[in-house]
Every structure is written in C-alpha cells, then in structure tokens.
Design a protein around this motif. Structure first.
Motif, PDB file in Angstrom:
ATOM      1  N   THR A 128       0.847  -1.195   0.000  1.00  0.00           N
ATOM      2  CA  THR A 128       0.000   0.000   0.000  1.00  0.00           C
ATOM      3  C   THR A 128       0.877   1.237   0.000  1.00  0.00           C
ATOM      4  OG1 THR A 128      -1.900   1.072   1.083  1.00  0.00           O
ATOM      5  CG2 THR A 128      -0.159   0.274   2.513  1.00  0.00           C
ATOM      6  N   ARG A 129       0.244   2.398  -0.189  1.00  0.00           N
ATOM      7  CA  ARG A 129       0.871   3.703  -0.004  1.00  0.00           C
ATOM      8  C   ARG A 129      -0.022   4.508   0.913  1.00  0.00           C
ATOM      9  NH1 ARG A 129       4.777   5.257  -3.987  1.00  0.00           N
ATOM     10  NH2 ARG A 129       5.117   3.568  -5.502  1.00  0.00           N
ATOM     11  N   VAL A 130       0.575   5.182   1.890  1.00  0.00           N
ATOM     12  CA  VAL A 130      -0.206   5.910   2.891  1.00  0.00           C
ATOM     13  C   VAL A 130       0.630   7.068   3.397  1.00  0.00           C
ATOM     14  CG1 VAL A 130       0.615   4.377   4.743  1.00  0.00           C
ATOM     15  CG2 VAL A 130      -1.533   5.626   5.043  1.00  0.00           C
ATOM     16  N   SER A 131      -0.020   8.132   3.861  1.00  0.00           N
ATOM     17  CA  SER A 131       0.718   9.279   4.395  1.00  0.00           C
ATOM     18  C   SER A 131       1.352   8.933   5.733  1.00  0.00           C
ATOM     19  CB  SER A 131      -0.210  10.483   4.559  1.00  0.00           C
ATOM     20  OG  SER A 131      -1.124  10.270   5.624  1.00  0.00           O
ATOM     21  N   ALA A 132       2.462   9.586   6.048  1.00  0.00           N
ATOM     22  CA  ALA A 132       3.169   9.344   7.309  1.00  0.00           C
ATOM     23  C   ALA A 132       2.281   9.652   8.505  1.00  0.00           C
ATOM     24  CB  ALA A 132       4.445  10.185   7.366  1.00  0.00           C
ATOM     25  N   ILE A 185      -7.613   4.089   2.123  1.00  0.00           N
ATOM     26  CA  ILE A 185      -6.500   4.143   1.179  1.00  0.00           C
ATOM     27  C   ILE A 185      -7.002   4.700  -0.144  1.00  0.00           C
ATOM     28  CG2 ILE A 185      -4.791   2.788  -0.089  1.00  0.00           C
ATOM     29  CD1 ILE A 185      -4.262   2.981   2.897  1.00  0.00           C
ATOM     30  N   GLU A 186      -6.403   5.796  -0.583  1.00  0.00           N
ATOM     31  CA  GLU A 186      -6.826   6.417  -1.844  1.00  0.00           C
ATOM     32  C   GLU A 186      -6.553   5.482  -3.021  1.00  0.00           C
ATOM     33  OE1 GLU A 186      -5.185  10.247  -2.430  1.00  0.00           O
ATOM     34  OE2 GLU A 186      -5.865  11.048  -0.498  1.00  0.00           O
ATOM     35  N   VAL A 220       4.397   7.238   2.375  1.00  0.00           N
ATOM     36  CA  VAL A 220       5.173   6.060   2.743  1.00  0.00           C
ATOM     37  C   VAL A 220       4.785   4.928   1.800  1.00  0.00           C
ATOM     38  CG1 VAL A 220       5.781   4.421   4.559  1.00  0.00           C
ATOM     39  CG2 VAL A 220       5.143   6.774   5.167  1.00  0.00           C
ATOM     40  N   GLU A 221       5.775   4.348   1.144  1.00  0.00           N
ATOM     41  CA  GLU A 221       5.543   3.192   0.288  1.00  0.00           C
ATOM     42  C   GLU A 221       5.804   1.936   1.108  1.00  0.00           C
ATOM     43  OE1 GLU A 221       7.117   1.726  -4.072  1.00  0.00           O
ATOM     44  OE2 GLU A 221       8.616   2.209  -2.517  1.00  0.00           O
ATOM     45  N   VAL A 222       4.810   1.041   1.171  1.00  0.00           N
ATOM     46  CA  VAL A 222       4.942  -0.197   1.928  1.00  0.00           C
ATOM     47  C   VAL A 222       5.030  -1.351   0.934  1.00  0.00           C
ATOM     48  CG1 VAL A 222       3.980  -1.648   3.751  1.00  0.00           C
ATOM     49  CG2 VAL A 222       3.535   0.824   3.760  1.00  0.00           C
ATOM     50  N   LEU A 223       6.122  -2.123   1.016  1.00  0.00           N
ATOM     51  CA  LEU A 223       6.358  -3.274   0.142  1.00  0.00           C
ATOM     52  C   LEU A 223       6.400  -4.544   0.978  1.00  0.00           C
ATOM     53  CD1 LEU A 223       9.280  -1.794  -2.011  1.00  0.00           C
ATOM     54  CD2 LEU A 223       6.833  -1.711  -2.521  1.00  0.00           C
TER      55      LEU A 223
END
Length: 385
Positions: A128-132, A185-186, A220-223
């Motif tokens: 996912t991608r999410v703001s800090a 999550i956008e 923040v990129e989460v892998l």
C-alpha cells in the motif's frame, strides 16, 4: 574512510540507526552501525536481524569515501558527548580516530565483511501507499492492546496490518482487550481480496517514532515479499521480518449491540481515572463506573489498607443504568491512545464487552472486557480478613 560531522544535524540520523541495533546480542557487529560513504553521501545501516534500517545522513561531509563498522559502545557515546563541532572521523584498516579540536580518540572496529547481509526489496511487491501522519495514527491506536513481550502465542506480540474494503487496518490483542484503527487508502479497490501481514509490535513502535520526524503528508511506500515488509520514504528504508503466526478472526468478536451508551470529554475523563489509579494502581487496579442516565457518571476505587477514591465526571448517558468494573490501566490505555476531544463508550451489561470509539466514527475501536464485580468483592473481603 574520512568524514567531517556537524554534531547537531548528524545525530538525528545516527539516533535512528542506533535504536535498531542488537545491543543485547553476543555478535559485536550487531551492536554497531555500518557506515557507507561515497560521492552521493553517507548511508547508515543497522540491524538486530529482525528489524533493519538504512538511513541517509545529513550534517556530514565525505572527505574520503569508504566503509566502516562503528561500534556504539565507544564511537556512539563519543558522538553524543563531544563538545566540539564539526569533528572528523577517520577509519583505516579497522583502526579509527576521532579528532575534535585539540582532543583525539582512537578505537578499534571490525571487518566490514563480518556485518550481516541486509534484506533487499528487489523481489517485493507493493502492499500500500499511505501518508506518514495516517500511518503513525493507525500504528499508535491499533497497536495499543498488544503484548509486545509475550512469546506465546506469537500473535500476541504482533500487530496485524491488513488491507480490506479499501482500508488499511492495524489490529492487536493481548487476549483481554483488542484495538483496531483504520484509514481509507486512496485509489484502493474496495472489492479486492484482503491482504495482511503480522509484524512485531516493538518494531512498529520504533517505526512510529521515526515517522514523527517527517511531515504528516509525506507518502510512505509499503512493500512486502512474504517474509519481510519494507517501509520506504526519502532517505529512509525500514524493514521488518514478519511473524510466522495466524492472527485470530477479530471481526467475529466485535459486536454493534449495546445496552448503555456514554459520551464524555476525553481529557477530563482521563484525568479522573489517573487520580483513581494513584490509589488503586499498586493494589486492586480496579475502577468501578456507575452510570445513571440523566445524572452523569461516578468513578470509585478502593485499595484495602490504603484508601478509597471517588470522582464525578460529566457525561451524556443513555440506555440502562449500569455498574461495571474495569482494570484501570487498561481503560486508561484505550482512552489515551486515540486522537480526539470526546470519547464514546458502549457497554453490554456488567459482564459483556465494552467498546471505546470516536463520537460518530468507526475508524478506531478499543474493546475491553470488564471485571466481574462479584469476584472483585470477594477478593477485597479476603484482603480485609
């Protein structure tokens, strides 16, 4: 390798790396930071084998490129206490020197080849991608009910990170309570299948501390690659090994029904509980809530041979009258954890689960089981005899 370091600027990044080291390990290299200096700058690397960080340092100039393992016990302490800035650090053939004005210090380091191999996200896929700011919030709220020091079952020491229904959810439990926080999550597909991973709460708590150093809107990129989760931001990569355990089906135990509902101002409620805790915190650890619709809330606590505490708190109460008891520390933890000015509590009688939420919202849930009043009364009577 030779570096010139401006202490105040550099120590922010050194501290990030230092907190991830394995200071309790018998491997000396784990209680150290691997410093890699080249034409692009200085990268600090550290690990305890479960958690790893790579952070690009600022406040440092590369005078001569190279690599060196810098031990925390000597070098880290000197970095903090040196009174002259800037100062230089030079390492050659595993022998190091720190020069600060008229002061000079020498130290021995280790072979760079002895530093453990660090995980790489080359085969990882986006989770996912999410703001800090939102990630920091859900980690703080969602992890509050866990038991970081419990070894069995393994899931008690972990926080579940889950993507479901277009939301990022963080959930934790210690078997007596449960916390859940979520954020939308956008551009996420709400109909896609759920994805999840279980991560050590201690590692998530450390990452939450790192997030406070960044702007709330920083992405923040989460892998994830199955075994390791990577959190990427400009200049910082934080990776955590997943816990090999299955988290319980938490949705099965959450209930929307309640017999008594209450809304109160969070800070005032928290302060009243804190005062109750002064009396009962080292003894019974029990606070009794007496809820009377239209008449407010009474709090009481009793510790044999110590004393009693009674508080009145303004609250809006609806439903059935209720007298219910809780562990005061657990109740305080749930109220303290979430962000908001008011707090809503929904009760299911004196022995059913209690749910704390934000007024009008479902993005935070803290579930706590009450203490049976009969068993509590019996224990107090035994204590007095």
């Amino acid at each position: 390798m030779k570096l010139e370091i401006v202490q105040n600027e550099f120590m922010k990044y050194w501290s990030m790396a230092e907190r991830v080291t394995g200071t309790k390990s018998t491997m000396a290299t784990l209680a150290s930071v691997l410093c890699v200096a080249d034409e692009t700058g200085v990268m600090l690397n550290s690990t305890d084998l479960k958690t790893t960080i790579r952070v690009k340092a600022e406040g440092v100039t590369v005078l001569e490129p190279g690599k060196a393992i810098l031990p925390l016990k000597v070098v880290g302490e000197l970095f903090k206490k040196i009174a002259v800035s800037p100062f230089t650090v030079e390492v050659d053939n595993e022998k190091g020197t720190i020069s600060a004005g008229r002061s000079h210090y020498s130290f021995t380091t280790y072979n760079v080849g002895d530093f453990p191999d660090l995980p790489s996200p080359r085969a990882a896929e986006e989770f996912t991608r999410v703001s800090a700011g939102e990630l920091s919030r859900v980690l703080a709220e969602g992890g509050i009910a866990g038991a970081p020091n419990e070894d069995f079952p393994k899931y008690l020491s972990g926080g579940l990170m889950q993507i479901a229904g277009g939301e990022l959810r963080v959930v934790a439990t210690d078997g007596r309570r449960l916390s859940l926080s979520k954020t939308v999550i956008e551009n996420a597909d709400a109909a896609s299948s759920a994805r999840e991973m279980l991560l050590p709460l201690k590692s998530l708590e450390e990452y939450q501390r790192i997030l406070t150093s960044f702007a709330p809107d920083q992405e923040v990129e989460v892998l994830q690659d199955g075994a390791v989760t990577y959190f990427n931001m400009p200049g910082v990569q934080y990776s955590v090994r997943c816990i090999d355990s299955k988290f319980p089906n938490y949705e099965r135990i959450l209930s929307d029904t309640s017999t008594t509902q209450m809304q109160a101002e969070r800070v005032g409620f928290m302060q009243a509980l804190d005062r109750i805790n002064i009396v009962v915190g080292d003894n019974s650890r029990v606070v009794i809530l007496t809820l009377s619709p239209g008449a407010g809330m009474e709090l009481s606590g009793r510790a044999p041979e110590i004393g009693e505490a009674n508080e009145s708190v303004d609250a809006s109460i609806s439903g059935e009258p209720l007298k219910v008891a809780f562990n005061v520390g657990y109740l305080m933890a749930g109220i303290k954890a979430f962000h908001g000015s008011d707090v809503t509590l929904a009760f299911n009688g004196a022995e059913g689960q209690m749910m704390i939420t934000r007024p009008g919202g479902t993005d935070f849930i803290y579930m706590l089981m009450p203490i049976k009043l009969k068993s509590m009364d019996a224990s107090e009577t035994a204590g007095e005899s």
